[in-house]
Design a protein around this motif. Structure first.
Motif, PDB file in Angstrom:
ATOM      1  N   THR A 172       0.873  -1.170   0.000  1.00 16.42           N
ATOM      2  CA  THR A 172       0.000   0.000   0.000  1.00 16.42           C
ATOM      3  C   THR A 172       0.915   1.225   0.000  1.00 16.42           C
ATOM      4  O   THR A 172       1.861   1.301   0.773  1.00 16.42           O
ATOM      5  N   ILE A 173       0.623   2.150  -0.895  1.00 22.59           N
ATOM      6  CA  ILE A 173       1.460   3.348  -1.050  1.00 22.59           C
ATOM      7  C   ILE A 173       0.609   4.575  -0.750  1.00 22.59           C
ATOM      8  O   ILE A 173      -0.480   4.728  -1.304  1.00 22.59           O
ATOM      9  N   LEU A 174       1.154   5.420   0.127  1.00 23.95           N
ATOM     10  CA  LEU A 174       0.477   6.698   0.426  1.00 23.95           C
ATOM     11  C   LEU A 174       1.103   7.792  -0.435  1.00 23.95           C
ATOM     12  O   LEU A 174       2.334   7.878  -0.550  1.00 23.95           O
ATOM     13  N   ARG A 208       2.433  -5.483  -7.951  1.00 17.34           N
ATOM     14  CA  ARG A 208       3.061  -5.222  -6.646  1.00 17.34           C
ATOM     15  C   ARG A 208       2.260  -4.232  -5.791  1.00 17.34           C
ATOM     16  O   ARG A 208       2.726  -3.797  -4.746  1.00 17.34           O
ATOM     17  N   LEU A 209       1.108  -3.834  -6.293  1.00 13.70           N
ATOM     18  CA  LEU A 209       0.348  -2.816  -5.560  1.00 13.70           C
ATOM     19  C   LEU A 209      -0.974  -3.378  -5.066  1.00 13.70           C
ATOM     20  O   LEU A 209      -1.736  -3.954  -5.852  1.00 13.70           O
ATOM     21  N   GLU A 210      -1.237  -3.172  -3.773  1.00  8.69           N
ATOM     22  CA  GLU A 210      -2.567  -3.550  -3.277  1.00  8.69           C
ATOM     23  C   GLU A 210      -3.509  -2.368  -3.421  1.00  8.69           C
ATOM     24  O   GLU A 210      -4.611  -2.484  -3.922  1.00  8.69           O
ATOM     25  N   ARG A 211      -3.042  -1.186  -2.994  1.00  5.57           N
ATOM     26  CA  ARG A 211      -3.923  -0.019  -3.009  1.00  5.57           C
ATOM     27  C   ARG A 211      -3.120   1.247  -2.797  1.00  5.57           C
ATOM     28  O   ARG A 211      -2.011   1.224  -2.264  1.00  5.57           O
ATOM     29  N   VAL A 212      -3.689   2.362  -3.245  1.00  2.56           N
ATOM     30  CA  VAL A 212      -3.115   3.680  -2.997  1.00  2.56           C
ATOM     31  C   VAL A 212      -3.940   4.362  -1.914  1.00  2.56           C
ATOM     32  O   VAL A 212      -5.171   4.289  -1.939  1.00  2.56           O
ATOM     33  N   PHE A 213      -3.263   4.990  -0.966  1.00  2.10           N
ATOM     34  CA  PHE A 213      -3.927   5.917  -0.061  1.00  2.10           C
ATOM     35  C   PHE A 213      -3.615   7.314  -0.585  1.00  2.10           C
ATOM     36  O   PHE A 213      -2.444   7.642  -0.814  1.00  2.10           O
ATOM     37  N   VAL A 265      -9.239   5.938 -10.218  1.00  3.54           N
ATOM     38  CA  VAL A 265     -10.540   5.344 -10.571  1.00  3.54           C
ATOM     39  C   VAL A 265     -10.599   5.081 -12.083  1.00  3.54           C
ATOM     40  O   VAL A 265     -11.068   4.031 -12.533  1.00  3.54           O
ATOM     41  N   GLN A 266     -10.079   6.031 -12.898  1.00  2.61           N
ATOM     42  CA  GLN A 266     -10.069   5.840 -14.357  1.00  2.61           C
ATOM     43  C   GLN A 266      -9.381   4.541 -14.736  1.00  2.61           C
ATOM     44  O   GLN A 266      -9.736   3.892 -15.697  1.00  2.61           O
ATOM     45  N   GLU A 267      -8.323   4.188 -13.973  1.00  6.55           N
ATOM     46  CA  GLU A 267      -7.514   3.027 -14.352  1.00  6.55           C
ATOM     47  C   GLU A 267      -7.822   1.775 -13.567  1.00  6.55           C
ATOM     48  O   GLU A 267      -7.148   0.766 -13.731  1.00  6.55           O
ATOM     49  N   GLY A 268      -8.783   1.877 -12.673  1.00  2.93           N
ATOM     50  CA  GLY A 268      -9.140   0.696 -11.872  1.00  2.93           C
ATOM     51  C   GLY A 268      -8.128   0.392 -10.786  1.00  2.93           C
ATOM     52  O   GLY A 268      -8.065  -0.732 -10.267  1.00  2.93           O
ATOM     53  N   ILE A 269      -7.303   1.376 -10.404  1.00  2.00           N
ATOM     54  CA  ILE A 269      -6.354   1.171  -9.301  1.00  2.00           C
ATOM     55  C   ILE A 269      -7.100   1.454  -7.989  1.00  2.00           C
ATOM     56  O   ILE A 269      -7.658   2.539  -7.824  1.00  2.00           O
ATOM     57  N   GLY A 290       3.414   7.585 -11.312  1.00  2.00           N
ATOM     58  CA  GLY A 290       4.120   6.733 -12.285  1.00  2.00           C
ATOM     59  C   GLY A 290       4.642   5.493 -11.568  1.00  2.00           C
ATOM     60  O   GLY A 290       4.514   4.358 -12.068  1.00  2.00           O
ATOM     61  N   VAL A 291       5.202   5.695 -10.366  1.00  2.00           N
ATOM     62  CA  VAL A 291       5.686   4.558  -9.570  1.00  2.00           C
ATOM     63  C   VAL A 291       4.495   3.656  -9.206  1.00  2.00           C
ATOM     64  O   VAL A 291       4.563   2.421  -9.318  1.00  2.00           O
ATOM     65  N   VAL A 292       3.398   4.305  -8.829  1.00  2.00           N
ATOM     66  CA  VAL A 292       2.174   3.538  -8.492  1.00  2.00           C
ATOM     67  C   VAL A 292       1.703   2.737  -9.717  1.00  2.00           C
ATOM     68  O   VAL A 292       1.391   1.541  -9.617  1.00  2.00           O
ATOM     69  N   ARG A 293       1.686   3.401 -10.893  1.00  3.03           N
ATOM     70  CA  ARG A 293       1.215   2.713 -12.118  1.00  3.03           C
ATOM     71  C   ARG A 293       2.100   1.511 -12.430  1.00  3.03           C
ATOM     72  O   ARG A 293       1.605   0.431 -12.780  1.00  3.03           O
ATOM     73  N   SER A 294       3.429   1.714 -12.335  1.00  2.31           N
ATOM     74  CA  SER A 294       4.337   0.597 -12.648  1.00  2.31           C
ATOM     75  C   SER A 294       4.150  -0.530 -11.642  1.00  2.31           C
ATOM     76  O   SER A 294       4.160  -1.711 -12.015  1.00  2.31           O
ATOM     77  N   ALA A 295       3.968  -0.167 -10.358  1.00  2.00           N
ATOM     78  CA  ALA A 295       3.767  -1.205  -9.327  1.00  2.00           C
ATOM     79  C   ALA A 295       2.464  -1.974  -9.593  1.00  2.00           C
ATOM     80  O   ALA A 295       2.402  -3.197  -9.448  1.00  2.00           O
ATOM     81  N   TRP A 296       1.442  -1.267 -10.019  1.00  2.00           N
ATOM     82  CA  TRP A 296       0.138  -1.900 -10.323  1.00  2.00           C
ATOM     83  C   TRP A 296       0.287  -2.858 -11.503  1.00  2.00           C
ATOM     84  O   TRP A 296      -0.172  -4.002 -11.467  1.00  2.00           O
TER      85      TRP A 296
END
Ligand code: MRU
Length: 353
Positions: free
Chosen positions: A159-161, A189-194, A213-217, A179-185
Protein backbone atom coordinates in the motif's frame (compact mmCIF):
# COMPACT_ATOMS: atom_id res chain seq x y z
CA UNK A 1 -1.39 12.66 -28.76
CA UNK A 2 -5.08 12.65 -28.03
CA UNK A 3 -7.05 12.41 -24.84
CA UNK A 4 -9.26 9.51 -23.91
CA UNK A 5 -10.25 9.36 -20.28
CA UNK A 6 -8.09 6.32 -19.40
CA UNK A 7 -4.96 7.71 -21.11
CA UNK A 8 -4.57 11.11 -19.55
CA UNK A 9 -2.52 13.79 -21.35
CA UNK A 10 -3.14 17.18 -19.74
CA UNK A 11 -1.29 19.23 -22.38
CA UNK A 12 -1.70 18.34 -26.07
CA UNK A 13 -0.62 20.25 -29.18
CA UNK A 14 -3.57 20.09 -31.52
CA UNK A 15 -3.40 21.55 -35.07
CA UNK A 16 -2.60 25.16 -34.18
CA UNK A 17 -3.47 25.41 -30.49
CA UNK A 18 -2.86 23.68 -27.17
CA UNK A 19 -5.60 21.59 -25.54
CA UNK A 20 -5.54 21.58 -21.75
CA UNK A 21 -7.67 19.41 -19.49
CA UNK A 22 -9.27 21.94 -17.12
CA UNK A 23 -8.06 20.56 -13.78
CA UNK A 24 -10.12 23.04 -11.80
CA UNK A 25 -13.28 21.22 -12.93
CA UNK A 26 -12.31 17.61 -12.29
CA UNK A 27 -13.64 15.20 -11.13
CA UNK A 28 -17.15 16.49 -11.82
CA UNK A 29 -16.55 17.78 -15.35
CA UNK A 30 -14.03 16.68 -17.97
CA UNK A 31 -13.54 19.84 -20.00
CA UNK A 32 -10.92 20.75 -22.59
CA UNK A 33 -9.75 24.36 -22.88
CA UNK A 34 -8.16 25.45 -26.16
CA UNK A 35 -5.27 27.90 -25.76
CA UNK A 36 -4.23 30.02 -28.76
CA UNK A 37 -2.26 32.85 -27.15
CA UNK A 38 0.65 33.11 -24.72
CA UNK A 39 -1.33 35.37 -22.33
CA UNK A 40 -4.07 32.75 -22.12
CA UNK A 41 -1.44 30.13 -21.35
CA UNK A 42 -0.01 32.34 -18.59
CA UNK A 43 -3.52 32.72 -17.13
CA UNK A 44 -4.16 28.96 -17.36
CA UNK A 45 -0.97 28.28 -15.37
CA UNK A 46 -1.73 30.96 -12.77
CA UNK A 47 -5.31 29.83 -12.23
CA UNK A 48 -4.23 26.17 -12.14
CA UNK A 49 -6.23 24.97 -15.14
CA UNK A 50 -2.90 23.25 -15.72
CA UNK A 51 -0.80 22.48 -12.62
CA UNK A 52 1.91 20.14 -11.39
CA UNK A 53 5.57 20.97 -11.94
CA UNK A 54 6.38 19.03 -15.15
CA UNK A 55 2.98 19.85 -16.72
CA UNK A 56 3.45 23.58 -16.22
CA UNK A 57 6.92 23.24 -17.75
CA UNK A 58 5.42 21.64 -20.86
CA UNK A 59 2.57 24.20 -20.95
CA UNK A 60 5.03 27.10 -20.63
CA UNK A 61 7.14 25.71 -23.49
CA UNK A 62 4.06 25.75 -25.75
CA UNK A 63 3.22 29.20 -24.32
CA UNK A 64 6.62 30.39 -25.55
CA UNK A 65 5.86 29.11 -29.04
CA UNK A 66 2.39 30.71 -29.03
CA UNK A 67 4.01 34.00 -27.97
CA UNK A 68 6.68 33.67 -30.68
CA UNK A 69 3.99 33.05 -33.27
CA UNK A 70 2.29 36.34 -32.33
CA UNK A 71 5.44 38.41 -32.98
CA UNK A 72 5.12 40.04 -36.38
CA UNK A 73 8.61 41.01 -37.47
CA UNK A 74 11.34 39.56 -39.62
CA UNK A 75 14.04 41.36 -37.64
CA UNK A 76 15.93 38.82 -35.50
CA UNK A 77 16.90 41.27 -32.72
CA UNK A 78 13.42 42.69 -32.37
CA UNK A 79 12.01 39.14 -32.38
CA UNK A 80 14.36 37.95 -29.63
CA UNK A 81 13.66 41.06 -27.53
CA UNK A 82 9.94 40.49 -27.73
CA UNK A 83 10.37 36.77 -27.03
CA UNK A 84 12.18 37.71 -23.80
CA UNK A 85 9.01 39.61 -22.77
CA UNK A 86 6.88 36.51 -23.41
CA UNK A 87 9.32 34.57 -21.22
CA UNK A 88 8.98 37.18 -18.45
CA UNK A 89 5.20 36.91 -18.50
CA UNK A 90 5.25 33.12 -18.30
CA UNK A 91 7.91 33.14 -15.56
CA UNK A 92 5.73 35.43 -13.43
CA UNK A 93 2.90 32.88 -13.16
CA UNK A 94 4.07 30.55 -10.37
CA UNK A 95 7.33 30.81 -8.41
CA UNK A 96 8.09 27.42 -6.88
CA UNK A 97 8.14 24.71 -9.56
CA UNK A 98 11.52 24.97 -11.24
CA UNK A 99 10.39 23.02 -14.32
CA UNK A 100 8.60 26.19 -15.47
CA UNK A 101 11.87 28.16 -15.46
CA UNK A 102 13.83 25.22 -16.86
CA UNK A 103 11.50 24.84 -19.87
CA UNK A 104 11.40 28.58 -20.60
CA UNK A 105 15.22 28.80 -20.43
CA UNK A 106 15.51 25.88 -22.82
CA UNK A 107 13.15 27.60 -25.28
CA UNK A 108 15.04 30.90 -25.03
CA UNK A 109 18.39 29.14 -25.56
CA UNK A 110 17.09 27.38 -28.66
CA UNK A 111 15.80 30.68 -30.08
CA UNK A 112 19.14 32.42 -29.53
CA UNK A 113 21.10 29.49 -30.94
CA UNK A 114 19.00 29.06 -34.10
CA UNK A 115 20.49 31.01 -36.97
CA UNK A 116 18.10 31.49 -39.83
CA UNK A 117 14.96 33.47 -40.51
CA UNK A 118 12.46 34.38 -37.80
CA UNK A 119 10.08 31.83 -39.33
CA UNK A 120 12.73 29.16 -38.96
CA UNK A 121 13.24 30.10 -35.30
CA UNK A 122 9.47 29.87 -34.73
CA UNK A 123 9.40 26.40 -36.30
CA UNK A 124 12.32 25.27 -34.12
CA UNK A 125 10.48 26.58 -31.04
CA UNK A 126 7.42 24.50 -31.86
CA UNK A 127 9.57 21.41 -32.36
CA UNK A 128 11.36 22.05 -29.07
CA UNK A 129 8.09 22.39 -27.14
CA UNK A 130 6.92 19.11 -28.68
CA UNK A 131 10.24 17.48 -27.74
CA UNK A 132 9.90 18.70 -24.12
CA UNK A 133 6.40 17.19 -24.07
CA UNK A 134 7.49 13.83 -25.51
CA UNK A 135 10.62 13.63 -23.33
CA UNK A 136 8.61 14.25 -20.17
CA UNK A 137 6.32 11.34 -20.99
CA UNK A 138 9.30 9.00 -21.48
CA UNK A 139 10.96 10.38 -18.36
CA UNK A 140 7.89 9.61 -16.26
CA UNK A 141 7.73 6.06 -17.58
CA UNK A 142 11.40 5.60 -16.63
CA UNK A 143 10.77 7.10 -13.16
CA UNK A 144 7.85 4.68 -12.68
CA UNK A 145 9.95 1.68 -13.62
CA UNK A 146 12.99 2.79 -11.58
CA UNK A 147 10.68 3.23 -8.61
CA UNK A 148 10.01 -0.53 -8.65
CA UNK A 149 13.63 -1.16 -7.65
CA UNK A 150 13.32 1.22 -4.68
CA UNK A 151 10.08 -0.04 -3.14
CA UNK A 152 10.20 -2.43 -0.15
CA UNK A 153 10.46 -6.05 -1.27
CA UNK A 154 7.93 -7.22 1.34
CA UNK A 155 5.06 -7.64 1.46
CA UNK A 156 4.59 -8.61 -2.16
CA UNK A 157 1.55 -6.34 -2.49
CA UNK A 158 2.15 -2.87 -1.12
CA UNK A 159 0.00 0.00 0.00
CA UNK A 160 1.46 3.35 -1.05
CA UNK A 161 0.48 6.70 0.43
CA UNK A 162 0.78 9.76 -1.80
CA UNK A 163 0.12 13.46 -1.33
CA UNK A 164 -1.33 16.02 -3.75
CA UNK A 165 -1.37 14.90 -7.40
CA UNK A 166 1.91 13.88 -9.00
CA UNK A 167 0.12 11.88 -11.66
CA UNK A 168 -0.48 12.00 -15.40
CA UNK A 169 -2.36 15.27 -14.87
CA UNK A 170 0.72 16.87 -13.30
CA UNK A 171 3.11 15.80 -16.08
CA UNK A 172 3.01 15.12 -19.82
CA UNK A 173 1.34 11.81 -18.86
CA UNK A 174 1.91 8.73 -16.60
CA UNK A 175 3.10 10.81 -13.62
CA UNK A 176 6.06 10.73 -11.25
CA UNK A 177 4.80 9.49 -7.85
CA UNK A 178 1.74 8.02 -9.59
CA UNK A 179 4.12 6.73 -12.29
CA UNK A 180 5.69 4.56 -9.57
CA UNK A 181 2.17 3.54 -8.49
CA UNK A 182 1.21 2.71 -12.12
CA UNK A 183 4.34 0.60 -12.65
CA UNK A 184 3.77 -1.20 -9.33
CA UNK A 185 0.14 -1.90 -10.32
CA UNK A 186 1.22 -3.21 -13.74
CA UNK A 187 3.71 -5.58 -12.07
CA UNK A 188 1.17 -6.88 -9.53
CA UNK A 189 3.06 -5.22 -6.65
CA UNK A 190 0.35 -2.82 -5.56
CA UNK A 191 -2.57 -3.55 -3.28
CA UNK A 192 -3.92 -0.02 -3.01
CA UNK A 193 -3.12 3.68 -3.00
CA UNK A 194 -3.93 5.92 -0.06
CA UNK A 195 -4.45 9.47 -1.33
CA UNK A 196 -4.20 12.40 1.09
CA UNK A 197 -7.02 14.78 0.19
CA UNK A 198 -4.46 17.64 0.24
CA UNK A 199 -5.96 20.78 1.73
CA UNK A 200 -6.59 23.45 0.68
CA UNK A 201 -7.11 22.72 -3.02
CA UNK A 202 -7.80 18.99 -2.65
CA UNK A 203 -5.64 17.76 -5.53
CA UNK A 204 -5.44 14.33 -3.85
CA UNK A 205 -9.18 13.90 -3.40
CA UNK A 206 -10.12 15.39 -6.74
CA UNK A 207 -7.29 14.51 -9.13
CA UNK A 208 -5.29 11.56 -7.75
CA UNK A 209 -8.47 9.68 -6.87
CA UNK A 210 -9.89 10.48 -10.34
CA UNK A 211 -6.82 9.12 -12.11
CA UNK A 212 -6.82 5.93 -10.02
CA UNK A 213 -10.54 5.34 -10.57
CA UNK A 214 -10.07 5.84 -14.36
CA UNK A 215 -7.51 3.03 -14.35
CA UNK A 216 -9.14 0.70 -11.87
CA UNK A 217 -6.35 1.17 -9.30
CA UNK A 218 -7.87 0.72 -5.82
CA UNK A 219 -7.71 4.06 -4.00
CA UNK A 220 -8.65 5.15 -0.49
CA UNK A 221 -8.92 8.88 0.15
CA UNK A 222 -8.04 10.10 3.65
CA UNK A 223 -7.92 13.59 5.10
CA UNK A 224 -4.39 14.89 5.62
CA UNK A 225 -4.55 14.55 9.40
CA UNK A 226 -5.23 10.78 9.19
CA UNK A 227 -1.83 9.75 7.82
CA UNK A 228 -0.09 9.12 11.17
CA UNK A 229 -3.03 7.05 12.42
CA UNK A 230 -3.01 4.93 9.23
CA UNK A 231 0.74 4.39 9.56
CA UNK A 232 0.43 3.34 13.19
CA UNK A 233 -2.20 0.80 12.19
CA UNK A 234 0.24 -0.74 9.67
CA UNK A 235 -1.86 0.32 6.68
CA UNK A 236 1.00 2.05 4.80
CA UNK A 237 4.16 0.35 3.47
CA UNK A 238 5.75 3.30 1.64
CA UNK A 239 5.15 6.98 0.92
CA UNK A 240 5.84 8.30 -2.60
CA UNK A 241 5.42 11.99 -3.43
CA UNK A 242 6.40 14.30 -6.29
CA UNK A 243 8.48 17.47 -6.14
CA UNK A 244 8.32 21.06 -7.34
CA UNK A 245 11.97 21.90 -6.74
CA UNK A 246 14.83 19.89 -5.28
CA UNK A 247 17.92 21.75 -4.02
CA UNK A 248 21.43 20.37 -4.68
CA UNK A 249 21.56 18.79 -1.19
CA UNK A 250 18.25 16.94 -1.74
CA UNK A 251 15.97 19.25 0.30
CA UNK A 252 12.64 19.03 -1.54
CA UNK A 253 9.81 21.51 -2.03
CA UNK A 254 6.47 19.87 -2.68
CA UNK A 255 2.81 20.53 -1.88
CA UNK A 256 2.14 21.90 1.61
CA UNK A 257 1.78 18.98 4.01
CA UNK A 258 4.58 16.91 2.48
CA UNK A 259 7.02 17.87 5.25
CA UNK A 260 4.73 16.70 8.06
CA UNK A 261 4.11 13.46 6.15
CA UNK A 262 7.88 12.85 5.98
CA UNK A 263 8.16 13.41 9.74
CA UNK A 264 5.40 10.93 10.55
CA UNK A 265 6.82 8.40 8.05
CA UNK A 266 10.20 8.63 9.81
CA UNK A 267 8.51 8.18 13.21
CA UNK A 268 6.94 4.95 11.95
CA UNK A 269 10.01 3.65 10.07
CA UNK A 270 8.23 3.85 6.75
CA UNK A 271 10.34 4.64 3.65
CA UNK A 272 9.65 8.09 2.19
CA UNK A 273 10.43 8.51 -1.54
CA UNK A 274 10.46 11.56 -3.78
CA UNK A 275 9.84 10.77 -7.47
CA UNK A 276 10.87 13.53 -9.87
CA UNK A 277 12.62 14.19 -13.18
CA UNK A 278 16.14 15.63 -13.05
CA UNK A 279 14.67 18.83 -14.54
CA UNK A 280 13.15 19.38 -11.06
CA UNK A 281 16.60 19.55 -9.45
CA UNK A 282 17.86 23.12 -9.07
CA UNK A 283 21.62 22.62 -8.74
CA UNK A 284 22.03 26.38 -8.29
CA UNK A 285 20.42 26.23 -4.86
CA UNK A 286 22.69 24.72 -2.21
CA UNK A 287 19.79 23.89 0.08
CA UNK A 288 16.04 24.21 0.47
CA UNK A 289 16.08 27.46 2.46
CA UNK A 290 16.45 29.38 -0.80
CA UNK A 291 13.47 27.82 -2.58
CA UNK A 292 10.78 30.48 -3.19
CA UNK A 293 7.47 29.40 -1.68
CA UNK A 294 4.29 30.53 -3.39
CA UNK A 295 1.61 32.07 -1.17
CA UNK A 296 -1.90 31.83 -2.55
CA UNK A 297 -5.20 33.57 -1.98
CA UNK A 298 -6.66 33.08 1.57
CA UNK A 299 -10.02 32.25 0.06
CA UNK A 300 -8.60 28.78 -0.68
CA UNK A 301 -8.67 28.26 3.11
CA UNK A 302 -11.75 30.10 4.33
CA UNK A 303 -14.13 28.90 1.67
CA UNK A 304 -15.17 25.58 0.10
CA UNK A 305 -17.23 26.20 -3.02
CA UNK A 306 -19.59 29.02 -2.03
CA UNK A 307 -19.57 28.12 1.66
CA UNK A 308 -17.57 30.36 4.02
CA UNK A 309 -16.05 28.21 6.79
CA UNK A 310 -14.37 30.74 9.08
CA UNK A 311 -15.78 33.69 11.03
CA UNK A 312 -14.84 37.08 9.66
CA UNK A 313 -12.06 38.70 11.67
CA UNK A 314 -9.74 35.67 11.48
CA UNK A 315 -6.48 36.02 9.55
CA UNK A 316 -4.93 33.54 7.13
CA UNK A 317 -1.60 32.22 5.95
CA UNK A 318 -1.65 30.09 2.81
CA UNK A 319 1.78 28.81 1.70
CA UNK A 320 1.25 26.41 -1.21
CA UNK A 321 4.44 24.38 -0.67
CA UNK A 322 6.80 23.31 2.10
CA UNK A 323 10.37 22.01 2.11
CA UNK A 324 11.17 18.53 3.36
CA UNK A 325 14.76 18.27 4.65
CA UNK A 326 16.90 15.74 2.75
CA UNK A 327 17.54 13.76 5.95
CA UNK A 328 13.88 12.67 6.00
CA UNK A 329 13.99 11.37 2.40
CA UNK A 330 14.91 7.71 1.90
CA UNK A 331 15.71 8.15 -1.81
CA UNK A 332 14.95 10.28 -4.85
CA UNK A 333 13.63 8.30 -7.81
CA UNK A 334 14.63 9.85 -11.15
CA UNK A 335 14.68 8.78 -14.81
CA UNK A 336 18.40 8.03 -14.43
CA UNK A 337 18.13 5.88 -11.35
CA UNK A 338 17.44 6.04 -7.63
CA UNK A 339 19.71 8.29 -5.54
CA UNK A 340 20.22 8.90 -1.86
CA UNK A 341 19.65 12.68 -1.55
CA UNK A 342 23.35 13.26 -0.70
CA UNK A 343 24.35 11.69 -4.02
CA UNK A 344 22.45 14.19 -6.18
CA UNK A 345 25.35 16.64 -6.19
CA UNK A 346 27.71 13.85 -7.28
CA UNK A 347 25.34 13.15 -10.16
CA UNK A 348 25.64 16.74 -11.33
CA UNK A 349 29.47 16.54 -11.19
CA UNK A 350 29.35 13.38 -13.32
CA UNK A 351 27.16 15.25 -15.84
CA UNK A 352 29.52 18.20 -16.18
CA UNK A 353 32.86 16.30 -16.55
O1 MRU B 1 0.00 23.49 -6.70
P1 MRU B 1 0.16 22.30 -7.60
O2 MRU B 1 -1.08 21.49 -7.74
O3 MRU B 1 0.78 22.68 -8.92
O4 MRU B 1 1.22 21.41 -6.82
C1 MRU B 1 1.63 20.19 -7.39
C2 MRU B 1 2.56 19.42 -6.54
O5 MRU B 1 2.94 19.83 -5.45
C3 MRU B 1 3.09 18.15 -7.11
O6 MRU B 1 3.34 17.21 -6.12
C4 MRU B 1 4.42 18.44 -7.84
O7 MRU B 1 4.26 19.52 -8.72
C5 MRU B 1 4.93 17.27 -8.57
S1 MRU B 1 3.97 16.89 -9.98
C6 MRU B 1 4.66 15.57 -10.76
Amino acid sequence: MTNSQSQVYPVVWHHDSVSLIDQTRLPNEYTIVEIHRSEDMARAIKTMIVRGAPAIGVAAAYGMYLGAREIETSDRHEFLDRLDKVAQLLRSTRPTAVNLFWAISRMIKVAYETFGTVDEIKQTLLETAQAINAEDLQTCQAIGDNGLTALPTTPNQLTILTHCNAGALATAGYGTALGVVRSAWREGRLERVFADETRPRLQGAKLTAWECVQEGIPVTVITDNMAAHCMKQGLIHAVVVGADRIAANGDTANKIGTYSLAIVAKAHNIPFFVAAPLSTVDFELADGSQIPIEERNPEEIYQIGDTILVPSGAEFYNPAFDVTPAKLITAIITENGVFAPVNLAKFQLKQTV
